[in-house]
Design a protein around this motif. Structure first.
Motif, PDB file in Angstrom:
ATOM      1  N   PRO A  92      -2.051  51.405 -60.745  1.00  0.00           N
ATOM      2  CA  PRO A  92      -2.917  51.356 -59.607  1.00  0.00           C
ATOM      3  C   PRO A  92      -2.528  52.912 -58.519  1.00  0.00           C
ATOM      4  CG  PRO A  92      -2.383  49.531 -60.042  1.00  0.00           C
ATOM      5  CD  PRO A  92      -1.837  49.687 -60.726  1.00  0.00           C
ATOM      6  N   TYR A  93      -1.120  52.644 -58.504  1.00  0.00           N
ATOM      7  CA  TYR A  93      -1.081  54.633 -57.501  1.00  0.00           C
ATOM      8  C   TYR A  93      -1.341  55.295 -58.386  1.00  0.00           C
ATOM      9  CZ  TYR A  93       2.149  57.532 -55.874  1.00  0.00           C
ATOM     10  OH  TYR A  93       2.999  58.322 -55.416  1.00  0.00           O
ATOM     11  N   TRP A  94      -1.310  55.430 -59.662  1.00  0.00           N
ATOM     12  CA  TRP A  94      -1.500  56.500 -60.585  1.00  0.00           C
ATOM     13  C   TRP A  94      -2.527  56.876 -60.573  1.00  0.00           C
ATOM     14  CZ3 TRP A  94       1.831  55.551 -65.985  1.00  0.00           C
ATOM     15  CH2 TRP A  94       3.181  55.666 -64.995  1.00  0.00           C
ATOM     16  N   THR A 115       5.781  65.507 -60.070  1.00  0.00           N
ATOM     17  CA  THR A 115       6.721  64.834 -59.173  1.00  0.00           C
ATOM     18  C   THR A 115       6.144  63.743 -58.765  1.00  0.00           C
ATOM     19  OG1 THR A 115       7.594  67.187 -58.511  1.00  0.00           O
ATOM     20  CG2 THR A 115       8.378  65.125 -57.614  1.00  0.00           C
ATOM     21  N   SER A 116       5.399  63.473 -57.711  1.00  0.00           N
ATOM     22  CA  SER A 116       4.931  62.529 -57.678  1.00  0.00           C
ATOM     23  C   SER A 116       4.516  61.042 -58.456  1.00  0.00           C
ATOM     24  CB  SER A 116       3.686  63.051 -56.431  1.00  0.00           C
ATOM     25  OG  SER A 116       3.599  63.192 -55.604  1.00  0.00           O
ATOM     26  N   LEU A 117       3.634  61.946 -59.275  1.00  0.00           N
ATOM     27  CA  LEU A 117       3.775  60.884 -60.114  1.00  0.00           C
ATOM     28  C   LEU A 117       4.946  59.894 -61.010  1.00  0.00           C
ATOM     29  CD1 LEU A 117       0.551  61.955 -62.540  1.00  0.00           C
ATOM     30  CD2 LEU A 117       0.482  59.967 -60.393  1.00  0.00           C
ATOM     31  N   PHE A 293      -1.288  44.930 -51.435  1.00  0.00           N
ATOM     32  CA  PHE A 293      -0.773  46.122 -52.294  1.00  0.00           C
ATOM     33  C   PHE A 293      -1.841  47.186 -52.271  1.00  0.00           C
ATOM     34  CE2 PHE A 293       0.200  48.463 -55.470  1.00  0.00           C
ATOM     35  CZ  PHE A 293       0.596  49.831 -55.466  1.00  0.00           C
ATOM     36  N   ALA A 294      -3.267  46.788 -52.523  1.00  0.00           N
ATOM     37  CA  ALA A 294      -4.407  47.521 -52.763  1.00  0.00           C
ATOM     38  C   ALA A 294      -5.001  47.874 -50.865  1.00  0.00           C
ATOM     39  CB  ALA A 294      -5.593  46.372 -53.074  1.00  0.00           C
ATOM     40  N   LEU A 295      -4.627  47.503 -50.454  1.00  0.00           N
ATOM     41  CA  LEU A 295      -5.125  47.018 -48.768  1.00  0.00           C
ATOM     42  C   LEU A 295      -4.473  48.396 -48.176  1.00  0.00           C
ATOM     43  CD1 LEU A 295      -5.585  45.196 -45.978  1.00  0.00           C
ATOM     44  CD2 LEU A 295      -4.922  47.410 -45.747  1.00  0.00           C
ATOM     45  N   TYR A 296      -3.264  48.153 -48.960  1.00  0.00           N
ATOM     46  CA  TYR A 296      -2.052  49.370 -48.507  1.00  0.00           C
ATOM     47  C   TYR A 296      -2.482  50.983 -49.071  1.00  0.00           C
ATOM     48  CZ  TYR A 296       2.877  51.547 -47.756  1.00  0.00           C
ATOM     49  OH  TYR A 296       3.343  52.204 -47.672  1.00  0.00           O
ATOM     50  N   LEU A 297      -2.623  50.550 -50.626  1.00  0.00           N
ATOM     51  CA  LEU A 297      -2.683  51.672 -51.311  1.00  0.00           C
ATOM     52  C   LEU A 297      -4.443  51.702 -50.855  1.00  0.00           C
ATOM     53  CD1 LEU A 297      -1.219  52.511 -53.009  1.00  0.00           C
ATOM     54  CD2 LEU A 297      -2.675  51.509 -55.458  1.00  0.00           C
ATOM     55  N   VAL A 298      -5.012  52.131 -50.717  1.00  0.00           N
ATOM     56  CA  VAL A 298      -6.749  52.237 -50.322  1.00  0.00           C
ATOM     57  C   VAL A 298      -7.006  53.077 -49.091  1.00  0.00           C
ATOM     58  CG1 VAL A 298      -7.322  51.050 -52.827  1.00  0.00           C
ATOM     59  CG2 VAL A 298      -8.112  50.334 -50.511  1.00  0.00           C
ATOM     60  N   HIS A 299      -6.525  52.256 -47.986  1.00  0.00           N
ATOM     61  CA  HIS A 299      -7.248  52.082 -46.766  1.00  0.00           C
ATOM     62  C   HIS A 299      -7.003  53.597 -46.027  1.00  0.00           C
ATOM     63  CE1 HIS A 299      -2.089  52.219 -45.051  1.00  0.00           C
ATOM     64  NE2 HIS A 299      -3.412  52.810 -44.331  1.00  0.00           N
ATOM     65  N   SER A 300      -6.347  54.191 -46.469  1.00  0.00           N
ATOM     66  CA  SER A 300      -5.944  56.210 -45.643  1.00  0.00           C
ATOM     67  C   SER A 300      -6.889  56.533 -47.004  1.00  0.00           C
ATOM     68  CB  SER A 300      -4.676  56.576 -45.918  1.00  0.00           C
ATOM     69  OG  SER A 300      -4.267  56.354 -47.504  1.00  0.00           O
TER      70      SER A 300
END
Length: 376
Positions: A92-94, A115-117, A293-300
């Motif tokens: 999901p992060y990738w 590096t981020s991935l 986690f989904a909310l945290y990941l996509v809200h921005s």
């Protein structure tokens, strides 16, 4: 009503609170209120939304300690645990990072993306962010994945797993600077003269917030079913009071002492209150917590995308309307992200973990039969 052994609804609700507070932090929405003082108090509350990260870290330590060790229900070893956590976070992060690059048009260089991935920090400073990540929130996931790696290794020690991970984190945070002759400090803004950004992150006191979560889980394990309702309520009230106090009267940044300790008391109090039957958690809060986690990941991402395409709000109605619209858009995006990105990825991790456990059980059975035959 008592909490289920593995799934505490109060902790799920606190995950929702943490995610929503970070969302508010990134909206930076000034609201016209009944007086300049009240509007200033609102903005002071909003600017402390970064505290949601400290709460998330404490919750993570609590959940890993309770679910994987103390509850006695998990049979996962290091490999099965790692499979579940990897597929819970990484894909999901990738995908979110790809969205940041190609939907928002954010510019980056190949080395920073790689590096981020790999869940590694981009720069030596500023602590504790260390250059953030291509997807800005990724700096927190660097800490999470390091904690999961350390926790996976600690599972090799069986019933001593929690001691092992606590000693490891303590050695990194305090042992390394002591060996270097540096000042011992629990301030995440400290700077150690280490040769790689990852080393600086691994020794940063932010890691202590996971330890505080583990301590809260151990306290819950010891006190669950033995704590009078009045004491459980008092601990919960103390946690809420300390967190609210920090929301309004705190001028520092992330801190395991100033923010992690109140968060740990809040988590412990919520779990004990639920176990004692005096805290009923709304189903909507549990639902929000499950997709936190989904909310945290996509809200921005959603907020940036909307801000690029919508004019700035002017007027009281427009300002309130924009905040509500932003919130609704984030909820919708989070729901579908959880359903179509995060959940399938978690299923892969679960299937892989079950396969690992089956292979492990088969190997143990073969070894047991071989031992029996040898001893005849």
């Amino acid at each position: 009503m008592h909490a289920s052994p593995n799934k505490l609804e109060s902790i799920q609700a606190l995950r929702a609170v943490a995610a929503l507070y970070v969302f508010l932090f990134h909206t930076k929405a000034p609201l016209p209120l009944w007086s300049p003082e009240s509007a200033a108090a609102w903005m002071d509350f909003v600017r402390h939304g970064f505290m949601g990260v400290d709460l998330f870290f404490v919750i993570s330590g609590f959940i890993m300690a309770w679910v994987c060790v103390l509850s006695g229900k998990s049979k996962d070893g290091p490999l099965a645990f790692s499979a579940k956590r990897f597929f819970r976070i990484a894909p999901p992060y990738w995908i979110a990072t790809v969205v940041v690059l190609y939907v928002l048009g954010q510019k980056t260089v190949h080395d920073d993306l790689q590096t981020s991935l790999l869940f590694m920090p981009l720069d030596f400073e500023p602590a504790p962010f260390y250059g953030y990540a291509v997807h800005g929130l990724g700096w927190t996931l660097n800490y999470e994945m390091l904690f999961y790696a350390l926790f996976a290794g600690s599972l090799l020690f069986g019933r001593f797993a929690l001691i092992a991970v606590v000693l490891t984190i303590g050695g990194l945070v305090f042992g390394v600077p002591y060996w270097m002759g540096a000042e011992l400090s629990a301030n995440p803004g400290r700077v150690l003269d280490l040769t790689e950004p990852y080393y600086r992150m691994a020794t940063n006191p932010m890691m202590l917030e996971f330890v505080l979560g583990i301590a809260a889980a151990i306290a819950y394990w010891l006190l669950r079913g033995r704590t009078p309702k009045a004491i459980a309520a008092a601990i919960l009230a103390a946690g809420v009071g300390l967190m609210v106090w920090r929301m309004g009267w705190y001028d520092g940044g992330h801190s395991p002492v100033d923010l992690g300790v109140p968060a740990a008391i809040l988590v412990l109090g919520a779990a004990l209150a639920e176990s004692a039957g005096i805290l009923a958690v709304p189903k909507r809060a549990v639902w929000l917590g499950e997709m936190s986690f989904a909310l945290y990941l996509v809200h921005s991402i959603v907020l940036q995308w909307l801000n690029q395409r919508m004019p700035a709000a002017s007027g009281t109605g427009a300002i309130y309307g924009k905040l509500l619209f932003d919130f609704a858009a984030v909820l919708v995006a989070s729901h579908y992200w959880y359903r179509f990105v995060e959940t399938p990825s978690m299923r892969v991790g679960t299937v892989l973990a079950k396969a690992i456990n089956r292979v492990k059980a088969a190997c143990l059975a073969v070894a047991s039969r071989s031992t029996a035959l040898t001893t005849r």
